[in-house]
Design a protein around this motif. Structure first.
Motif, PDB file in Angstrom:
ATOM      1  N   ALA A 197      36.528  32.080  39.915  1.00 17.13           N
ATOM      2  CA  ALA A 197      37.161  32.051  38.594  1.00 17.13           C
ATOM      3  C   ALA A 197      38.158  30.901  38.533  1.00 17.13           C
ATOM      4  O   ALA A 197      38.501  30.296  39.548  1.00 17.13           O
ATOM      5  CB  ALA A 197      37.872  33.368  38.310  1.00 17.13           C
ATOM      6  N   LYS A 198      38.635  30.638  37.335  1.00 14.31           N
ATOM      7  CA  LYS A 198      39.662  29.614  37.144  1.00 14.31           C
ATOM      8  C   LYS A 198      40.972  30.066  37.801  1.00 14.31           C
ATOM      9  O   LYS A 198      41.576  29.348  38.576  1.00 14.31           O
ATOM     10  CB  LYS A 198      39.870  29.345  35.658  1.00 14.31           C
ATOM     11  CG  LYS A 198      40.870  28.257  35.374  1.00 14.31           C
ATOM     12  CD  LYS A 198      40.779  27.787  33.951  1.00 14.31           C
ATOM     13  CE  LYS A 198      41.722  26.659  33.682  1.00 14.31           C
ATOM     14  NZ  LYS A 198      41.364  25.404  34.342  1.00 14.31           N
ATOM     15  N   ALA A 204      38.925  29.780  43.578  1.00 11.19           N
ATOM     16  CA  ALA A 204      39.624  29.655  42.299  1.00 11.19           C
ATOM     17  C   ALA A 204      40.528  28.428  42.298  1.00 11.19           C
ATOM     18  O   ALA A 204      40.916  27.934  43.349  1.00 11.19           O
ATOM     19  CB  ALA A 204      40.458  30.908  42.031  1.00 11.19           C
ATOM     20  N   ILE A 245      34.773  36.656  44.284  1.00 12.06           N
ATOM     21  CA  ILE A 245      35.220  36.258  42.943  1.00 12.06           C
ATOM     22  C   ILE A 245      35.292  34.741  42.885  1.00 12.06           C
ATOM     23  O   ILE A 245      35.881  34.106  43.760  1.00 12.06           O
ATOM     24  CB  ILE A 245      36.607  36.837  42.595  1.00 12.06           C
ATOM     25  CG1 ILE A 245      36.573  38.355  42.513  1.00 12.06           C
ATOM     26  CG2 ILE A 245      37.114  36.246  41.269  1.00 12.06           C
ATOM     27  CD1 ILE A 245      37.927  38.995  42.248  1.00 12.06           C
ATOM     28  N   VAL A 261      42.907  33.717  39.544  1.00 11.18           N
ATOM     29  CA  VAL A 261      42.787  35.111  39.984  1.00 11.18           C
ATOM     30  C   VAL A 261      44.190  35.635  40.256  1.00 11.18           C
ATOM     31  O   VAL A 261      44.970  34.998  40.959  1.00 11.18           O
ATOM     32  CB  VAL A 261      41.909  35.240  41.252  1.00 11.18           C
ATOM     33  CG1 VAL A 261      41.850  36.686  41.717  1.00 11.18           C
ATOM     34  CG2 VAL A 261      40.498  34.700  41.000  1.00 11.18           C
ATOM     35  N   SER A 279      33.387  33.834  36.776  1.00 10.11           N
ATOM     36  CA  SER A 279      33.927  33.685  35.431  1.00 10.11           C
ATOM     37  C   SER A 279      34.541  32.299  35.275  1.00 10.11           C
ATOM     38  O   SER A 279      35.085  31.753  36.224  1.00 10.11           O
ATOM     39  CB  SER A 279      34.998  34.747  35.178  1.00 10.11           C
ATOM     40  OG  SER A 279      35.624  34.539  33.931  1.00 10.11           O
ATOM     41  N   GLN A 280      34.462  31.761  34.072  1.00 13.61           N
ATOM     42  CA  GLN A 280      35.130  30.495  33.783  1.00 13.61           C
ATOM     43  C   GLN A 280      36.539  30.750  33.266  1.00 13.61           C
ATOM     44  O   GLN A 280      37.261  29.815  32.941  1.00 13.61           O
ATOM     45  CB  GLN A 280      34.326  29.698  32.763  1.00 13.61           C
ATOM     46  CG  GLN A 280      32.992  29.251  33.302  1.00 13.61           C
ATOM     47  CD  GLN A 280      32.194  28.460  32.288  1.00 13.61           C
ATOM     48  OE1 GLN A 280      32.621  28.261  31.157  1.00 13.61           O
ATOM     49  NE2 GLN A 280      31.032  28.005  32.692  1.00 13.61           N
ATOM     50  N   CYS A 281      36.923  32.008  33.202  1.00 13.13           N
ATOM     51  CA  CYS A 281      38.242  32.407  32.702  1.00 13.13           C
ATOM     52  C   CYS A 281      39.079  32.967  33.850  1.00 13.13           C
ATOM     53  O   CYS A 281      38.791  32.743  35.007  1.00 13.13           O
ATOM     54  CB  CYS A 281      38.074  33.452  31.602  1.00 13.13           C
ATOM     55  SG  CYS A 281      37.144  32.840  30.188  1.00 13.13           S
ATOM     56  N   ASN A 282      40.104  33.727  33.491  1.00 15.44           N
ATOM     57  CA  ASN A 282      40.990  34.357  34.465  1.00 15.44           C
ATOM     58  C   ASN A 282      40.478  35.739  34.822  1.00 15.44           C
ATOM     59  O   ASN A 282      39.906  36.432  33.985  1.00 15.44           O
ATOM     60  CB  ASN A 282      42.406  34.461  33.901  1.00 15.44           C
ATOM     61  CG  ASN A 282      42.984  33.096  33.566  1.00 15.44           C
ATOM     62  OD1 ASN A 282      42.555  32.083  34.089  1.00 15.44           O
ATOM     63  ND2 ASN A 282      43.948  33.080  32.678  1.00 15.44           N
ATOM     64  N   VAL A 283      40.724  36.145  36.074  1.00 12.07           N
ATOM     65  CA  VAL A 283      40.326  37.472  36.548  1.00 12.07           C
ATOM     66  C   VAL A 283      41.564  38.146  37.132  1.00 12.07           C
ATOM     67  O   VAL A 283      42.332  37.523  37.863  1.00 12.07           O
ATOM     68  CB  VAL A 283      39.229  37.373  37.624  1.00 12.07           C
ATOM     69  CG1 VAL A 283      38.947  38.727  38.242  1.00 12.07           C
ATOM     70  CG2 VAL A 283      37.954  36.771  37.037  1.00 12.07           C
TER      71      VAL A 283
END
Length: 87
Positions: free
Chosen positions: A25-26, A40, A23, A28, A7-11
């Motif tokens: 992501a930006k 991340a 994972i 986590v 993801s390019q967003c938050n997880v």
């Protein structure tokens, strides 16, 4: 849940949540249980969170009560070599 998540967003792995896999992501945030690898910019392990595995992050925050068991590599800026930390 098992698998790979990019993801390019938050997880977020919420309280009572479990994730096994990878994972990217930006940011986590782990409040539950995570086993696997994380790549991340920022990883936050809150007081109820447990992370087991390999991480490569720019920033690592572990609240009191949070647990991390594994290996970590800190993402460096473009002009620096990556640093390995031992726990």
């Amino acid at each position: 849940m098992n698998g790979t998540l990019a993801s390019q967003c938050n997880v977020t792995v919420g309280v009572g949540g479990q994730f096994e896999g990878s994972i990217t992501a930006k940011k986590v945030v782990v409040s539950g249980l995570f086993e696997g690898s994380i790549d991340a910019d920022r990883l936050e392990i809150v007081s109820t969170g447990r992370v087991s595995g390999e991480i490569c992050v720019g920033e690592l925050v572990i609240e009191p009560g949070g647990q991390f068991n594994g290996s970590s590599q800190i993402k460096a800026s473009a002009d620096q070599e990556p640093r390995r930390l031992s726990w």
